[in-house]
Design a protein around this motif. Sequence first.
Motif, PDB file in Angstrom:
ATOM      1  N   THR A 465       0.764  -1.264   0.094  1.00 45.99           N
ATOM      2  CA  THR A 465       0.022   0.111  -0.076  1.00 45.99           C
ATOM      3  C   THR A 465       0.863   1.163   0.005  1.00 45.99           C
ATOM      4  O   THR A 465       1.784   1.334   0.624  1.00 45.99           O
ATOM      5  CB  THR A 465      -0.931  -0.064   1.142  1.00 45.99           C
ATOM      6  N   PHE A 467       0.935   4.890   1.475  1.00 50.36           N
ATOM      7  CA  PHE A 467       0.304   5.770   2.376  1.00 50.36           C
ATOM      8  C   PHE A 467       0.533   7.241   1.891  1.00 50.36           C
ATOM      9  O   PHE A 467       1.589   7.740   1.717  1.00 50.36           O
ATOM     10  CB  PHE A 467       0.958   5.482   3.736  1.00 50.36           C
ATOM     11  N   TYR A 508      -4.455   6.253   7.987  1.00 45.25           N
ATOM     12  CA  TYR A 508      -3.317   5.818   9.046  1.00 45.25           C
ATOM     13  C   TYR A 508      -3.809   4.378   9.446  1.00 45.25           C
ATOM     14  O   TYR A 508      -4.814   4.513  10.262  1.00 45.25           O
ATOM     15  CB  TYR A 508      -3.280   6.857  10.085  1.00 45.25           C
ATOM     16  N   ALA A 509      -2.838   3.593   9.528  1.00 45.12           N
ATOM     17  CA  ALA A 509      -3.064   2.230  10.149  1.00 45.12           C
ATOM     18  C   ALA A 509      -2.288   2.130  11.430  1.00 45.12           C
ATOM     19  O   ALA A 509      -1.091   2.792  11.657  1.00 45.12           O
ATOM     20  CB  ALA A 509      -2.240   1.444   9.375  1.00 45.12           C
ATOM     21  N   SER A 511      -0.329   2.262  14.568  1.00 48.95           N
ATOM     22  CA  SER A 511       0.905   1.845  14.862  1.00 48.95           C
ATOM     23  C   SER A 511       1.464   2.725  15.799  1.00 48.95           C
ATOM     24  O   SER A 511       1.171   3.973  15.857  1.00 48.95           O
ATOM     25  CB  SER A 511       1.818   1.838  13.637  1.00 48.95           C
ATOM     26  N   GLY A 516      -5.935   3.406  14.628  1.00 48.91           N
ATOM     27  CA  GLY A 516      -6.033   3.476  12.991  1.00 48.91           C
ATOM     28  C   GLY A 516      -7.192   4.429  13.073  1.00 48.91           C
ATOM     29  O   GLY A 516      -8.012   4.901  13.703  1.00 48.91           O
ATOM     30  N   GLN A 534      -5.371  -1.778  10.018  1.00 47.09           N
ATOM     31  CA  GLN A 534      -4.177  -2.412  10.516  1.00 47.09           C
ATOM     32  C   GLN A 534      -3.071  -2.688   9.513  1.00 47.09           C
ATOM     33  O   GLN A 534      -3.557  -2.450   8.363  1.00 47.09           O
ATOM     34  CB  GLN A 534      -4.696  -3.713  11.072  1.00 47.09           C
ATOM     35  N   LYS A 535      -2.002  -2.685   9.990  1.00 47.66           N
ATOM     36  CA  LYS A 535      -0.899  -2.865   8.988  1.00 47.66           C
ATOM     37  C   LYS A 535      -0.476  -4.206   8.933  1.00 47.66           C
ATOM     38  O   LYS A 535      -0.100  -4.691  10.160  1.00 47.66           O
ATOM     39  CB  LYS A 535       0.411  -1.842   9.456  1.00 47.66           C
ATOM     40  N   LYS A 538       4.398  -4.213   7.667  1.00 42.46           N
ATOM     41  CA  LYS A 538       4.935  -2.783   7.718  1.00 42.46           C
ATOM     42  C   LYS A 538       4.645  -2.177   6.156  1.00 42.46           C
ATOM     43  O   LYS A 538       4.906  -1.250   6.058  1.00 42.46           O
ATOM     44  CB  LYS A 538       6.295  -2.498   8.023  1.00 42.46           C
ATOM     45  N   LYS A 539       3.850  -2.935   5.431  1.00 47.21           N
ATOM     46  CA  LYS A 539       3.884  -2.486   4.009  1.00 47.21           C
ATOM     47  C   LYS A 539       2.438  -2.274   3.749  1.00 47.21           C
ATOM     48  O   LYS A 539       2.023  -1.954   2.670  1.00 47.21           O
ATOM     49  CB  LYS A 539       4.436  -3.525   2.778  1.00 47.21           C
ATOM     50  N   TRP A 541      -2.087  -1.954   4.192  1.00 47.90           N
ATOM     51  CA  TRP A 541      -2.921  -1.443   4.892  1.00 47.90           C
ATOM     52  C   TRP A 541      -4.151  -2.326   4.739  1.00 47.90           C
ATOM     53  O   TRP A 541      -4.578  -2.256   3.764  1.00 47.90           O
ATOM     54  CB  TRP A 541      -3.034   0.188   4.763  1.00 47.90           C
ATOM     55  N   HIS A 543      -8.052  -2.383   5.471  1.00 52.33           N
ATOM     56  CA  HIS A 543      -9.044  -1.485   6.055  1.00 52.33           C
ATOM     57  C   HIS A 543     -10.396  -2.306   6.562  1.00 52.33           C
ATOM     58  O   HIS A 543     -10.867  -3.068   5.566  1.00 52.33           O
ATOM     59  CB  HIS A 543      -9.433  -0.442   4.980  1.00 52.33           C
TER      60      HIS A 543
END
Length: 889
Positions: A465, A467, A508-509, A511, A516, A534-535, A538-539, A541, A543
């Motif tokens: 994703t 961002f 925003y996820a 973290s 979120g 949530q993420k 780390k790459k 997202w 929803h």
Amino acid sequence: MQTHEIRDRFTRHFVKSGHTAVPSASLILDDPTLLFVNAGMVPFKPYFLGQQNPPFENSTATSIQKCVRTLDIEEVGITTRHNTFFQMAGNFSFGQYFKEGAIRHAWSLLTSSVDEGGFGLDPELLWVTVFLDDDEAAEIWEKEIGVPKERIQRLGMEDNFWHMGVPGPCGPCSEIYYDRGPEYGIEGGPEADDNRYMEIWNLVFMESIRGESDANGNFEVVGELPKKNIDTGMGVERVACLLQNVENVYETDLLRPVIEAAEDLTGTKYDAGSQQNDVRFRVIADHSRTGMMIILDGVTPSNEGRGYILRRLLRRIVRSARLLGATGETLETFMNTIMDTMTPSFPEIADNRERIIRVAVNEERAFLKTLESGTQRFDVAATAAKEEGAQVLSGEQAFELHDTYGFPIDLTMEMAREAGLEVDMAAFDRAMSEQRNRAKADNRAKKHGAADESLYRDWVDNQPTEFVGYDNLVHDSRVIGLVRDGETVNEAKAGDEVEVILDVTPMYAESGGQTGDRGRIVMGDTVLSINDVQKIGKKLWVHKGVVEAGGLDLGSTVRTEVDEKWRHGARQAHTATHLVHAALREVLGPTAVQAGSLNKPGYLRFDFNYTEQLTDAQLEEITTIANQAVDADFAVNTLETSLEEAKAMGAMALFGENYGNEVRVVEIGGPFSIELCGGTHVAHSSQIGPIAVLGESSVGSGARRIEAYSGMDSFRYFSKEAALASALAQEFKTPSEKLPERIAELADKLKAAEKEIAQLHQQQLLSNTADLVNQAETIGEFAVVTVKLPNGVNAGDLRTIAQDLRGRMVEQAAVIVVASDNGGKVPVAVAVTPAGVDKGIKAGDMIKLIGGYIDGKGGGKPDLAQGSGSNVEGLDDAFRAVKDEIFTK
């Protein structure tokens, strides 16, 4: 060659050959399968598992990872090759070179001369092992490297096949050993004597996929990995042992100074002929380093998880030092010594020195008190055992001392011997085994968490994703994935709970402590309400939401909208968290280290490592400093830079985070606050609005929590407080600024009145005790009072009455039993005069006797005991039983 130079040579060797140098990750990672990082490959797991593509140039990397393994803490020091903390130097290839490359890299570093940048080990003293059927590796060692065939040994699955313990990557490995000479053992290579032949490097050829284990732990290789990977690990401590020409890892430059400090503190000498004492010295050295490194990474002592491991380590140090002869506190000396030796390799120790000392010393002082209370518990158990004629302390009691009071079993055994008892070690071992099995079962259950994200692996690797939420709250996106009930789907209908994966998102996820975003995904008549983001890896997202109207298809172009009010509140709270953190450190100093946070619209909580409760004055000062920063209207600046540059700027990092090479720095008011942070923030500190610090509390040993409101929630809180103060001022007919004095005055009057009432109550209770003395029965040589007092007399009052009666009858052998019916409970107190105790009557025995009749229990001392039950109907029988017991004396 000093250990820090060994580290430098290793890193330079692999960087020169094109590997990316990766800093050691924290010992604490967000990994449900691990308490601590226990191998050099752990930070690279997502790349080996295929969850993420490696971000390194040439797809190769090198690191010197700090590791902790604590499965067999009790065995530390018994052997001289193992440490609970160790540094694992490794090189990694993700689909680039394979067996030959790994073997050549290792051999070159080990055998090249010191002048050429190598370690200068004699190649004639190196042996290697390979997996049973790994002809390829054996041939490379023999034909390409030139190791004689007789120094290449083939070993089985247990020694030369690597896997993670769960389904996933696996493969054969090749280990390199150094022959230390005949004085260390017999000839014949590693398969004959792995003490003489010390393993220094393991090369893992990760090429296959293993399946599930059967009941016996056996598994099958079920496939091949798409890429052949290399994972190696060289033990820095073991190589230091060889290059420094010392007997074992405890005598290297890192640990020997701690042993010497222990010699000074205890007056006992290391290596003076006592194997038991030598083990204790090694425990002190090993655990001091491990404990220090764990504290460095943000852990504080507690009764669970990582904190429990740390507590065990520190307490074993204290106990070992005392057994060697130490009489005072020791941990400050040991921690200072180990920090001196480790700082050249870990410069961050210098900035955390005071905090590390504080945590260790506070735990030592607490344990010294625990030793006192545990000793009292042992004395009770030992006395009871001897009174029953037993010669053995039960294993259950020994385990309770170990598990509840932190008593090492060797301490219990030593004290038992002094008391003329033995410990039922078989029962103790069973209890320990049951505890370990529970822990292992829990760990096995947790390990399967690594497979939970496999559903998203393709997106993580190939369609991560983008961002754009730092600058946009609305953005057009394409639906690249839909997940419902744990399965991928092509469409979602009205009413469906669904996870939506977008190619680009402004949301925003969760973290870094920030929750979120909330918002909507819309397309024509379709509306999907997003309640969490949530993420993954780390790459990606994800929803999460509900389709409120219309429907959504895979590939649809949608409009993604962040709830602006939600984001504004989250920005306020997150930026307020930074200000509170900065204010906290200004008031308490740099030893107050962040241990976690949560911020959501209008609210924040901030956890930090600190051992003392904050005063009202400190909280007020923190509130003032944070709000002064709001009033100063500081610009909130963000920049992306390298991790090294961020650290050079003084940016603080969150323990447990595994940062990449590029990081985001949030700076507020110049040096006032500089932190690594990926969250969203206001543009100026004044946009936060007021900050209301609500208070602080303990969230565990050595950990505190501050809670606060921000923005309009803070304003509403202050408004309610003002309204309450106004109402109280009106009620007490005093100006609000004088309320504290007025309330204190009334509180003093109330306390005085309560004290007077208590005195009158006691006088009333004791007014009739003279009559009770006159009603005493004579049974043999004893005067006996057994009385049921009026309903409602509580246990404390009964105790007072019993003591008063005992005082009135102190000149004779007397037994007093008083009881009451107190709302369905039957409190009882028993008092015995000194003459009565001398004649064989003990209050504690009497209370146990009574308990059998009133369905209760109790205990106490020979002259005074208390208990309670639930069967008031049994009191008369209990009184008769007491008299019968006295009659037999």
